[in-house]
Design an enzyme around this catalytic site. Structure first.
Site, mmCIF file in Angstrom:
data_model
loop_
_atom_site.group_PDB
_atom_site.id
_atom_site.type_symbol
_atom_site.label_atom_id
_atom_site.label_comp_id
_atom_site.label_asym_id
_atom_site.label_seq_id
_atom_site.Cartn_x
_atom_site.Cartn_y
_atom_site.Cartn_z
ATOM 1 N N CYS A 133 25.997 26.673 61.909
ATOM 2 C CA CYS A 133 26.760 27.916 62.144
ATOM 3 C C CYS A 133 27.464 27.845 63.495
ATOM 4 O O CYS A 133 28.621 28.272 63.628
ATOM 5 C CB CYS A 133 25.838 29.135 62.111
ATOM 6 N N CYS B 17 21.126 29.014 63.846
ATOM 7 C CA CYS B 17 21.616 27.997 62.908
ATOM 8 C C CYS B 17 22.605 27.036 63.582
ATOM 9 O O CYS B 17 23.691 27.452 63.983
ATOM 10 C CB CYS B 17 22.268 28.719 61.730
#
Length: 105
Positions: free
Chosen positions: A33, A30
């Protein structure tokens, strides 16, 4: 550095903990993230004595992510005395995260 915990550790470190615990629900693939990770670490060091900080990989611990309704990542959940008290979905600036945590100390 925030420790990455699994489903078993989550129960002990978060749900059975008295006080404030902040968990970053993330995935290794991600991009947002990865952008949030250094900010989460900085905030964790600033709150070193006041709150505990952990990371939970949703791919490895999907049961916990599902239990707490984490459907988008990154999501930060603030727990107080083992209960979820704040859910922050998506990338957030450092100041916003700090303000949300301070509200629960």
């Amino acid at each position: 550095m925030a420790k990455i915990i699994n489903s078993n550790e989550f129960i002990e470190q978060v749900e059975n903990n008295k006080g404030v615990v902040v968990v970053d629900f993330f995935a290794t693939w991600c991009a947002p993230c990865k952008m949030l990770a250094p900010i989460f670490e900085e905030v964790g060091s600033e709150f070193d004595e006041k709150a505990k900080f952990f990371k939970l990989d949703v791919d490895q611990s999907g049961d916990i992510a599902q239990k707490y309704g984490v459907f988008s990542i990154p999501t930060i959940i603030i727990f107080k005395d083992g209960k979820s008290v704040e859910n922050l979905a998506g990338f957030m600036p450092k100041e916003s995260i700090i303000n949300k945590i301070e509200a629960h100390l």
